[in-house]
Design an enzyme around this catalytic site. Structure first.
Site, PDB file in Angstrom:
ATOM      1  NE  ARG A 264      -3.727  -1.981   3.020  1.00  0.00           N
ATOM      2  CZ  ARG A 264      -5.401  -1.830   1.910  1.00  0.00           C
ATOM      3  NH1 ARG A 264      -5.944  -0.210   1.445  1.00  0.00           N
ATOM      4  NH2 ARG A 264      -6.281  -2.840   2.483  1.00  0.00           N
TER       5      ARG A 264
ATOM      6  CB  ILE B  57     -18.252  -6.076   8.355  1.00  0.00           C
ATOM      7  CG1 ILE B  57     -16.851  -6.329   9.197  1.00  0.00           C
ATOM      8  CG2 ILE B  57     -18.519  -4.667   6.948  1.00  0.00           C
ATOM      9  CD1 ILE B  57     -16.115  -6.952   7.812  1.00  0.00           C
TER      10      ILE B  57
ATOM     11  CD  GLU C  13     -26.699 -13.463   8.434  1.00  0.00           C
ATOM     12  OE1 GLU C  13     -26.145 -14.760   8.300  1.00  0.00           O
ATOM     13  OE2 GLU C  13     -26.389 -12.908   8.802  1.00  0.00           O
TER      14      GLU C  13
ATOM     15  CG  ASP D 188      -7.466 -10.872   9.753  1.00  0.00           C
ATOM     16  OD1 ASP D 188      -7.243 -11.134  11.449  1.00  0.00           O
ATOM     17  OD2 ASP D 188      -8.006 -10.243   9.357  1.00  0.00           O
TER      18      ASP D 188
ATOM     19  CG  HIS E 187     -22.738   5.812  42.002  1.00  0.00           C
ATOM     20  ND1 HIS E 187     -24.426   5.466  41.727  1.00  0.00           N
ATOM     21  CD2 HIS E 187     -23.899   6.856  42.251  1.00  0.00           C
ATOM     22  CE1 HIS E 187     -25.133   5.890  41.332  1.00  0.00           C
ATOM     23  NE2 HIS E 187     -24.953   6.616  42.178  1.00  0.00           N
TER      24      HIS E 187
END
Length: 468
Positions: free
Chosen positions: A39, A186, A205, A315, A447
């Site tokens: 790249r 994604i 889906e 990956d 808190h």
């Protein structure tokens, strides 16, 4: 520590989150290091066309949606928003430019040589990068992943009608109707961007529920939340074709288990059915290395491949395809090469969906815990009962703690909250130290904070939450 028989001690192929981190760590450890990247900028998919630019668009669109849907008005802030999409794209590109430039600075600071070009093996220690040949004692493959194509559907990012995740970041106008093919992370994130800016969004889906791999209760709750926001679903549905006519696309779908087909007309179609490892073009045959049936490179616990001196991370190896997992593997791999001990606990890798609200989880789902033979106890706490979420007008979501019924050790934590991605870090750290649900319940939480919901969910494991 440099070995004079080679140009470098370590050559990293790929400058994504795994690769650039591995290169910097190796250099910090005194190893002469280079990184090959084709790249024009460093950072890989994550920084250039993935995690970072998508979060820039998600953040900007959240503000626009809050102003447009009345959330600001509830806080006493009356505004009438006007979308300037060019400026929104501009701030995204600026964020990317700054961060990729930052990595280039880190390379120079740590004396990592950037070899510009595509890399392919000549042998186990010789790699051709562009027109240059580089030798290295150790080579780390960190080539990442790319969008999985949908057979029969042609992506044309330049045409801006049928796009992948890269093209969806660059749409020049808000589509009237966007069809998202794939109900995973994604698709839901980028679908959220364009829905907030005014698009009608339909998610198709193949499975019977969105967010495969997430806890079942969380998936169902997320489905309801997104539906309330305006998402339309076609679950248990497969796409059989996409045809482009002018500035429109016709998507043909049918039930996953067979049945009559129907068509959906859209101005934009986002193909987001997953990602696949980038191992083509590496010339792995030259070193006798084979990828598995998923195109991944198998490694041992130290990230060594079957070829001596060749390592792989991120990956392109088995496991979750997540930037932070790749980063940790990059550090561990460099440590192992240097003779130190590098370990990644792959059982405790958090996952986050940066929608509104955010969705996050770490460890086992309730379903996976039971399949593994655990008898479990579960504690749940709704965000609508959390004081900070209430004051912020963020009632959607919940926290779920899954513990072993006998030992009380936490097996998994899943949550939906506006800051779930930040909250999950506590869960991961607690699990890394082998925490029980009682450990979390007895830990004082500030808190008012969203994280109190995790304390209450842990208390609910023993059926003793305070605020429900």
């Amino acid at each position: 520590m440099s070995d004079s028989n080679y140009d470098y001690d370590v050559l990293v192929i790929g400058a994504g989150p795994g690769g650039y981190v591995a290169a910097i760590r190796a250099a910090q450890l005194g190893l002469k290091t280079a990184c090959a990247e084709s790249r024009e900028t460093l950072g890989g998919t994550c920084l250039n066309v993935g995690c970072i630019p998508s979060k820039a668009m998600l953040h900007a669109s959240e503000y626009f949606d809050a102003a447009a849907n009345g959330t600001f008005a509830k806080l006493g802030i009356k505004v009438k928003p006007e979308l300037d999409l060019d400026t929104m794209h501009g701030q995204r590109r600026d964020a990317v430019k700054q961060l990729t430039g930052g990595i280039e600075y880190l390379f120079k600071k740590n004396k990592v040589d950037w070899k510009k070009g595509r890399a392919s093996f000549q042998d186990a220690h010789t790699v051709k990068v562009g027109e240059e040949t580089v030798t290295a004692k150790n080579v780390i493959i960190a080539t990442g992943s790319s969008v999985t194509p949908l057979p029969g559907v042609e992506v044309d990012n330049e045409g801006a009608i049928v796009v992948d995740s890269t093209g969806a970041l660059e749409l020049p106008k808000v589509p009237e109707h966007m069809v998202v093919i794939g109900g995973g992370v994604i698709g839901l994130e980028l679908g959220s961007v364009w829905r907030r800016l005014g698009a009608k969004v339909t998610v198709v889906e193949y499975l019977d529920q969105i967010l495969p791999g997430f806890d079942g209760d969380i998936r169902k709750e997320a489905n309801k939340i997104f539906k309330k926001q305006g998402f339309e679903y076609k679950l248990s549905t497969k796409v059989t074709g996409v045809e482009v006519n002018g500035d429109k696309a016709t998507v043909t779908v049918e039930p996953a288990k067979g049945g009559d087909s129907e068509t959906i007309e859209a101005d934009a179609v986002l193909v987001s059915i997953g990602r696949r490892p980038n191992t083509d073009g590496l010339n792995l045959d030259a070193i006798g290395l084979k990828s598995n049936e998923r195109g991944q490179i198998e490694v041992n616990e130290e990230f060594q491949t079957a070829v001596d001196g060749v390592w792989a991370i991120g990956d392109c190896v088995p496991g979750l395809m997540l930037a932070h997992k790749a980063e940790d593997e990059g550090i561990a791999c460099a440590d192992n090469i240097a003779g130190d001990t590098g370990i990644v606990n792959h059982a405790i890798i958090p996952s986050v969906v940066y929608t509104w609200p955010e969705i996050a989880g770490v460890g086992l789902t309730e379903e996976a815990a039971k399949e593994a033979g655990h008898e479990v106890k579960v504690g749940k706490f709704p965000m609508m009962a959390n004081s900070r979420a209430k004051t912020n007008h963020e009632p959607d979501g919940s926290v779920k703690v899954i513990a072993d019924a006998e030992t009380d050790r936490v097996l998994g934590i899943w949550c939906i909250a506006s800051v779930a991605g930040t909250m999950i870090a506590q869960a991961a750290q607690a699990m890394e130290f082998g925490a029980t649900s009682e450990d979390i319940a007895l830990t004082c939480h500030a808190h008012p904070t969203h994280s109190e919901a995790m304390k209450e969910a842990a208390m609910a494991v023993r059926e003793k939450p305070i605020h429900i």
